[in-house]
Design a protein around this motif. Sequence first.
Motif, PDB file in Angstrom:
ATOM      1  N   ALA A 138       3.481   0.190  -4.974  1.00  0.00           N
ATOM      2  CA  ALA A 138       2.846  -0.990  -4.394  1.00  0.00           C
ATOM      3  C   ALA A 138       1.706  -0.573  -3.475  1.00  0.00           C
ATOM      4  O   ALA A 138       0.723  -1.287  -3.317  1.00  0.00           O
ATOM      5  N   TYR A 139       1.900   0.601  -2.869  1.00  0.00           N
ATOM      6  CA  TYR A 139       0.894   1.109  -1.931  1.00  0.00           C
ATOM      7  C   TYR A 139       0.678   2.583  -2.199  1.00  0.00           C
ATOM      8  O   TYR A 139       1.592   3.290  -2.602  1.00  0.00           O
ATOM      9  N   THR A 152       2.745  -3.015   6.102  1.00  0.00           N
ATOM     10  CA  THR A 152       2.790  -1.766   5.355  1.00  0.00           C
ATOM     11  C   THR A 152       3.246  -0.631   6.254  1.00  0.00           C
ATOM     12  O   THR A 152       3.126  -0.680   7.468  1.00  0.00           O
ATOM     13  N   ARG A 168      -3.709  -0.930  -1.582  1.00  0.00           N
ATOM     14  CA  ARG A 168      -2.654  -1.675  -2.257  1.00  0.00           C
ATOM     15  C   ARG A 168      -2.894  -1.687  -3.764  1.00  0.00           C
ATOM     16  O   ARG A 168      -4.014  -1.473  -4.224  1.00  0.00           O
ATOM     17  N   GLU A 169      -1.858  -2.013  -4.519  1.00  0.00           N
ATOM     18  CA  GLU A 169      -1.969  -1.969  -5.975  1.00  0.00           C
ATOM     19  C   GLU A 169      -2.984  -2.948  -6.521  1.00  0.00           C
ATOM     20  O   GLU A 169      -3.522  -2.738  -7.609  1.00  0.00           O
ATOM     21  N   THR A 180       7.600  -1.310  -3.513  1.00  0.00           N
ATOM     22  CA  THR A 180       8.053  -2.432  -2.689  1.00  0.00           C
ATOM     23  C   THR A 180       9.572  -2.477  -2.614  1.00  0.00           C
ATOM     24  O   THR A 180      10.130  -2.966  -1.629  1.00  0.00           O
ATOM     25  N   GLU A 214      -5.822  -3.623  -5.061  1.00  0.00           N
ATOM     26  CA  GLU A 214      -7.145  -3.259  -4.545  1.00  0.00           C
ATOM     27  C   GLU A 214      -7.711  -2.118  -5.381  1.00  0.00           C
ATOM     28  O   GLU A 214      -6.991  -1.219  -5.784  1.00  0.00           O
TER      29      GLU A 214
END
Lengths: 116, 113
Positions: B31-32, A102, B51-52, B95, B54
Amino acid sequence: GAGVSQSPSNKVTEKGKDVELRCDPISGHTALYWYRQRLGQGLEFLIYFQGNSAPDKSGLPSDRFSAERTGESVSTLTIQRTQQEDSAVYLCASSLGPLGGTDTQYFGPGTRLTVL
Amino acid sequence: SQKIEQNSEALNIQEGKTATLTCNYTNYSPAYLQWYRQDPGRGPVFLLLIRENEKEKRKERLKVTFDTTLKQSLFHITASQPADSATYLCALERTDSWGKLQFGAGTQVVVTP
């Protein structure tokens, strides 16, 4: 140093002049980014370098803006024929790149550009 | 068009209380989602990433939630301290646009003793 450094910290220029802003990323970081932050606003993406790939220039606001990066080190953001609306803080960030998973970006302190 | 909204009004809170900030987004499938802290005259500093897939993430006195149905993230500072006074920014990343973070304008938090 351990962090991202930028120079100069402040730059005052006259309308129509060209300026160059410098960024030294964290050693080993393959990705480098430039952002612009106008007063009271969020960060605006300008350009992204990843290794030796062609940079993503999709955020550059006009052809007066350009940036270069030497390998995986220093980057220079150049603004030609500056306008008053270019006044902002220009922030540089670096990250490990895609291999790092990330994208946690580490920011420099920024260069405050004032165009008179 | 894609939009990221954070409360533009400063959040004034008493020391020891919990500060809760919101980050809403539209026309976006991140995505994040990341949260950064920015002090005056400084660049943003990374705090947390979620994250997506979570729902919640914690780090010391910080907690982040992520609801992709509501398109919202909440950022909590528990047992707030005057040193927590700063502007907090949320940033989203897709992403298919790795590296291109889109930032909200940030919310200023002021913690008074």
